[in-house]
Design a protein around this motif. Structure first.
Motif, PDB file in Angstrom:
ATOM      1  N   LEU A   1       8.060 -11.396   2.162  1.00  0.00           N
ATOM      2  CA  LEU A   1       8.724 -10.118   1.866  1.00  0.00           C
ATOM      3  C   LEU A   1      10.187 -10.303   1.462  1.00  0.00           C
ATOM      4  O   LEU A   1      10.784  -9.430   0.839  1.00  0.00           O
ATOM      5  N   THR A   2      10.771 -11.459   1.801  1.00  0.00           N
ATOM      6  CA  THR A   2      12.200 -11.655   1.520  1.00  0.00           C
ATOM      7  C   THR A   2      12.480 -11.874   0.031  1.00  0.00           C
ATOM      8  O   THR A   2      13.642 -11.936  -0.353  1.00  0.00           O
ATOM      9  N   VAL A   3      11.428 -11.955  -0.823  1.00  0.00           N
ATOM     10  CA  VAL A   3      11.692 -11.984  -2.272  1.00  0.00           C
ATOM     11  C   VAL A   3      12.365 -10.673  -2.697  1.00  0.00           C
ATOM     12  O   VAL A   3      12.957 -10.609  -3.772  1.00  0.00           O
ATOM     13  N   LEU A   4      12.292  -9.638  -1.853  1.00  0.00           N
ATOM     14  CA  LEU A   4      12.929  -8.362  -2.192  1.00  0.00           C
ATOM     15  C   LEU A   4      14.448  -8.430  -2.018  1.00  0.00           C
ATOM     16  O   LEU A   4      15.160  -7.495  -2.388  1.00  0.00           O
ATOM     17  N   GLY A   5      14.937  -9.507  -1.432  1.00  0.00           N
ATOM     18  CA  GLY A   5      16.383  -9.770  -1.360  1.00  0.00           C
ATOM     19  C   GLY A   5      17.170  -8.639  -0.721  1.00  0.00           C
ATOM     20  O   GLY A   5      16.776  -8.102   0.318  1.00  0.00           O
ATOM     21  N   GLU A   6      18.283  -8.258  -1.350  1.00  0.00           N
ATOM     22  CA  GLU A   6      19.192  -7.260  -0.773  1.00  0.00           C
ATOM     23  C   GLU A   6      18.527  -5.899  -0.580  1.00  0.00           C
ATOM     24  O   GLU A   6      18.933  -5.114   0.277  1.00  0.00           O
ATOM     25  N   HIS A   7      17.504  -5.593  -1.394  1.00  0.00           N
ATOM     26  CA  HIS A   7      16.801  -4.319  -1.203  1.00  0.00           C
ATOM     27  C   HIS A   7      16.264  -4.227   0.224  1.00  0.00           C
ATOM     28  O   HIS A   7      16.206  -3.154   0.804  1.00  0.00           O
ATOM     29  N   LEU A   8      15.871  -5.356   0.784  1.00  0.00           N
ATOM     30  CA  LEU A   8      15.350  -5.401   2.151  1.00  0.00           C
ATOM     31  C   LEU A   8      16.462  -5.685   3.160  1.00  0.00           C
ATOM     32  O   LEU A   8      16.535  -5.066   4.227  1.00  0.00           O
ATOM     33  N   VAL A   9      17.337  -6.628   2.810  1.00  0.00           N
ATOM     34  CA  VAL A   9      18.355  -7.081   3.766  1.00  0.00           C
ATOM     35  C   VAL A   9      19.335  -5.950   4.114  1.00  0.00           C
ATOM     36  O   VAL A   9      19.729  -5.799   5.269  1.00  0.00           O
ATOM     37  N   ARG A  10      19.678  -5.122   3.095  1.00  0.00           N
ATOM     38  CA  ARG A  10      20.696  -4.084   3.323  1.00  0.00           C
ATOM     39  C   ARG A  10      20.286  -3.110   4.437  1.00  0.00           C
ATOM     40  O   ARG A  10      21.041  -2.930   5.400  1.00  0.00           O
ATOM     41  N   PRO A  11      19.089  -2.497   4.365  1.00  0.00           N
ATOM     42  CA  PRO A  11      18.733  -1.576   5.464  1.00  0.00           C
ATOM     43  C   PRO A  11      18.565  -2.289   6.810  1.00  0.00           C
ATOM     44  O   PRO A  11      18.835  -1.697   7.860  1.00  0.00           O
TER      45      PRO A  11
ATOM     46  N   LEU B   1       6.740  -4.784  -7.058  1.00  0.00           N
ATOM     47  CA  LEU B   1       7.587  -3.967  -6.178  1.00  0.00           C
ATOM     48  C   LEU B   1       9.067  -4.268  -6.443  1.00  0.00           C
ATOM     49  O   LEU B   1       9.896  -3.353  -6.516  1.00  0.00           O
ATOM     50  N   LEU B   2       9.381  -5.547  -6.619  1.00  0.00           N
ATOM     51  CA  LEU B   2      10.775  -5.925  -6.893  1.00  0.00           C
ATOM     52  C   LEU B   2      11.245  -5.313  -8.214  1.00  0.00           C
ATOM     53  O   LEU B   2      12.373  -4.799  -8.307  1.00  0.00           O
ATOM     54  N   SER B   3      10.366  -5.343  -9.241  1.00  0.00           N
ATOM     55  CA  SER B   3      10.729  -4.726 -10.527  1.00  0.00           C
ATOM     56  C   SER B   3      11.005  -3.245 -10.338  1.00  0.00           C
ATOM     57  O   SER B   3      11.977  -2.706 -10.892  1.00  0.00           O
ATOM     58  N   ALA B   4      10.141  -2.574  -9.578  1.00  0.00           N
ATOM     59  CA  ALA B   4      10.324  -1.134  -9.343  1.00  0.00           C
ATOM     60  C   ALA B   4      11.656  -0.873  -8.634  1.00  0.00           C
ATOM     61  O   ALA B   4      12.389   0.060  -8.976  1.00  0.00           O
ATOM     62  N   LEU B   5      11.986  -1.711  -7.649  1.00  0.00           N
ATOM     63  CA  LEU B   5      13.249  -1.555  -6.918  1.00  0.00           C
ATOM     64  C   LEU B   5      14.433  -1.755  -7.855  1.00  0.00           C
ATOM     65  O   LEU B   5      15.413  -0.997  -7.818  1.00  0.00           O
ATOM     66  N   ASP B   6      14.329  -2.771  -8.709  1.00  0.00           N
ATOM     67  CA  ASP B   6      15.430  -3.062  -9.635  1.00  0.00           C
ATOM     68  C   ASP B   6      15.628  -1.924 -10.651  1.00  0.00           C
ATOM     69  O   ASP B   6      16.726  -1.714 -11.145  1.00  0.00           O
TER      70      ASP B   6
ATOM     71  N   ALA C   1       0.841  -1.206   0.000  1.00  0.00           N
ATOM     72  CA  ALA C   1       0.000   0.000   0.000  1.00  0.00           C
ATOM     73  C   ALA C   1       0.875   1.254   0.000  1.00  0.00           C
ATOM     74  O   ALA C   1       0.627   2.195  -0.764  1.00  0.00           O
ATOM     75  N   ASP C   2       1.930   1.268   0.818  1.00  0.00           N
ATOM     76  CA  ASP C   2       2.803   2.445   0.893  1.00  0.00           C
ATOM     77  C   ASP C   2       3.543   2.689  -0.421  1.00  0.00           C
ATOM     78  O   ASP C   2       3.799   3.824  -0.797  1.00  0.00           O
ATOM     79  N   SER C   3       3.892   1.586  -1.104  1.00  0.00           N
ATOM     80  CA  SER C   3       4.726   1.733  -2.304  1.00  0.00           C
ATOM     81  C   SER C   3       3.887   1.936  -3.559  1.00  0.00           C
ATOM     82  O   SER C   3       4.403   2.335  -4.599  1.00  0.00           O
ATOM     83  N   GLY C   4       2.578   1.626  -3.483  1.00  0.00           N
ATOM     84  CA  GLY C   4       1.716   1.749  -4.650  1.00  0.00           C
ATOM     85  C   GLY C   4       1.830   0.569  -5.598  1.00  0.00           C
ATOM     86  O   GLY C   4       1.217   0.567  -6.672  1.00  0.00           O
ATOM     87  N   ALA C   5       2.606  -0.466  -5.234  1.00  0.00           N
ATOM     88  CA  ALA C   5       2.751  -1.642  -6.095  1.00  0.00           C
ATOM     89  C   ALA C   5       1.596  -2.603  -5.823  1.00  0.00           C
ATOM     90  O   ALA C   5       1.085  -2.676  -4.708  1.00  0.00           O
ATOM     91  N   ALA C   6       1.173  -3.352  -6.877  1.00  0.00           N
ATOM     92  CA  ALA C   6       0.050  -4.281  -6.713  1.00  0.00           C
ATOM     93  C   ALA C   6       0.519  -5.603  -6.108  1.00  0.00           C
ATOM     94  O   ALA C   6      -0.208  -6.237  -5.340  1.00  0.00           O
ATOM     95  N   THR C   7       1.721  -6.026  -6.458  1.00  0.00           N
ATOM     96  CA  THR C   7       2.238  -7.311  -5.984  1.00  0.00           C
ATOM     97  C   THR C   7       3.708  -7.150  -5.575  1.00  0.00           C
ATOM     98  O   THR C   7       4.355  -6.159  -5.940  1.00  0.00           O
ATOM     99  N   LEU C   8       4.230  -8.148  -4.871  1.00  0.00           N
ATOM    100  CA  LEU C   8       5.643  -8.109  -4.499  1.00  0.00           C
ATOM    101  C   LEU C   8       6.544  -8.180  -5.729  1.00  0.00           C
ATOM    102  O   LEU C   8       7.621  -7.581  -5.755  1.00  0.00           O
ATOM    103  N   ALA C   9       6.083  -8.918  -6.763  1.00  0.00           N
ATOM    104  CA  ALA C   9       6.873  -8.995  -8.001  1.00  0.00           C
ATOM    105  C   ALA C   9       6.967  -7.615  -8.645  1.00  0.00           C
ATOM    106  O   ALA C   9       8.045  -7.205  -9.115  1.00  0.00           O
TER     107      ALA C   9
END
Ligand code: ZN
Length: 385
Positions: free
Chosen positions: A317-327, A273-278, A263-271
């Motif tokens: 949520l861990t499908v976000l990988g390093e985007h999540l792990v780093r912070p 969101l991951l694309s947006a992060l990449d 909801a905060d990111s405006g993405a519909a799915t985690l996939a």
């Protein structure tokens, strides 16, 4: 007679006690070399060798291949409990699917399966689906020793549901049944076979729609007096924050549960969101960084209080990988006392983590005996006595 009943529970000779230490270690770890048994029990090499010889002769343990040869051309022998001591059935009732794993007393996986159901499915139907699936995976005449079941959500707050599940499996299989929260069991499984294996202490957090977890201390799940230890999702991060489903305000789960992050990111799915992060999307990056910082802050607090700097992250949520792990890692490192080196690892066991935890729950429960080969009639529990 009090003294007599006590003697049944506590091995009364040092030899029996030492034998129990060895069997208990093998039961928890699956397999161990004689050298590892010396290190784990503090017994002398001579004592371990003598006891191992007796246990082999009695058929309580067997020789098996060791997982990691220590030097080329040399394969040290490991010991394991006799697989004929019985199979263990592990189950995980998640919100919309059940996972089943069958393992033997030497920790070998014999079979596994999953089935989905609607999240509105009543518990008696879920149990019937799971019992059918378990019978299919168990197919054969090997004896079943016990059942360990993980259940999504609060265990203490729903005694009727937990009792109904336990009764369904006791009726179906006629063996001891143990239950626990499935996120906590996933953490236990990670500590035995996954990302936290080999270490004594770890903080495990499962980040999905709900946020749960486990505190592993000295290789055991710490449950706490009320059985709720490890509820990282309901640590308050803002007393003026939104109302949580647990009726408190500003819990971590309100900010880092999958729905909140989407909801905060405006993405519909985690996939998505991951694309947006990449792609380097700034909004997505800011939201996931903030989530990771909140998770890291809660974990650094727990890590400081318990002196445990090892963290395992699991869940959707861990499908976000390093985007999540780093912070998460940066925040824990910043806030951990005395320059302790933090490790943050991703969970390794996948969708069957909770069911594997059900297996571990039984193997780690000394009140369930694995003393030797069981008779095949234990498979159904309703066969000829
Ligand atoms: Zn809450």
């Amino acid at each position: 007679m009090e003294a007599h009943s006590h003697a049944d529970l506590v091995p009364h000779s040092p030899r029996r006690l030492h034998e129990t230490w060895i069997l208990d270690h093998l039961r928890r770890q699956g397999r161990a070399s004689r050298a590892e048994l010396v290190a784990a029990t503090g017994l002398s090499r001579a004592t371990v060798s003598a006891l191992a010889g007796e246990l082999l002769a009695q058929g309580k343990v067997v020789v098996t291949d060791v997982a990691q040869p220590t030097a080329p051309g040399r394969t040290p022998q490991a010991l394991a409990l006799n697989p004929a001591a019985g199979l263990v059935l592990g189950l995980d009732f998640a919100h919309s699917r059940v996972g089943v794993v069958v393992a033997d007393a030497a920790h070998a996986i014999v079979g596994s399966a999953t089935r989905t159901y609607a999240s509105t499915t009543p518990w008696d139907t879920r149990c019937a689906i799971a019992v059918r699936l378990a019978r299919k995976v168990l197919a054969g005449d090997a004896p079943l020793a016990a059942v360990g079941i993980g259940i999504a959500g609060s265990i203490g707050g729903r005694p009727a549901v937990v009792d109904a599940i336990r009764d369904a499996f006791t009726d179906a299989f006629g063996v001891p049944v143990r239950t626990d929260n499935n996120a906590r069991l996933a953490g236990l499984a990670e500590s035995v076979w996954g990302a936290a294996r080999g270490g004594a202490d770890a903080l495990y957090v499962r980040l999905s729609s709900g946020v749960g977890g486990a505190v592993i201390l000295d290789g055991r799940v710490h449950r706490g007096r009320g059985g709720t230890a490890g509820e990282f999702g309901h640590v308050c991060v803002d007393p003026a924050g939104p109302l949580c489903r647990c009726s408190n305000r500003g819990c971590l789960e309100c900010y880092v549960g999958v729905e909140a992050v989407l909801a905060d990111s405006g993405a519909a799915t985690l996939a998505d969101l991951l694309s947006a992060l990449d792609r380097g999307d700034r909004r997505a990056s800011a939201v996931v960084t903030a989530a990771g910082q909140r998770i890291g802050l809660v974990l650094s607090g727990a890590g400081n209080v318990l002196d445990v700097p090892h963290v395992v992250l699991g869940g959707d949520l861990t499908v976000l990988g390093e985007h999540l792990v780093r912070p998460v890692r940066q925040t824990i490192t910043r806030h951990l006392h005395a320059d302790r080196a933090a490790t943050v690892a991703l969970a390794e066991l996948g969708d069957l983590d909770g069911a594997l935890g059900g297996v571990a729950l039984v193997l780690h429960d000394p009140s369930i005996p694995f003393t030797g080969p069981l008779a095949p009639r234990h498979l159904t529990g309703t066969g000829t006595a």
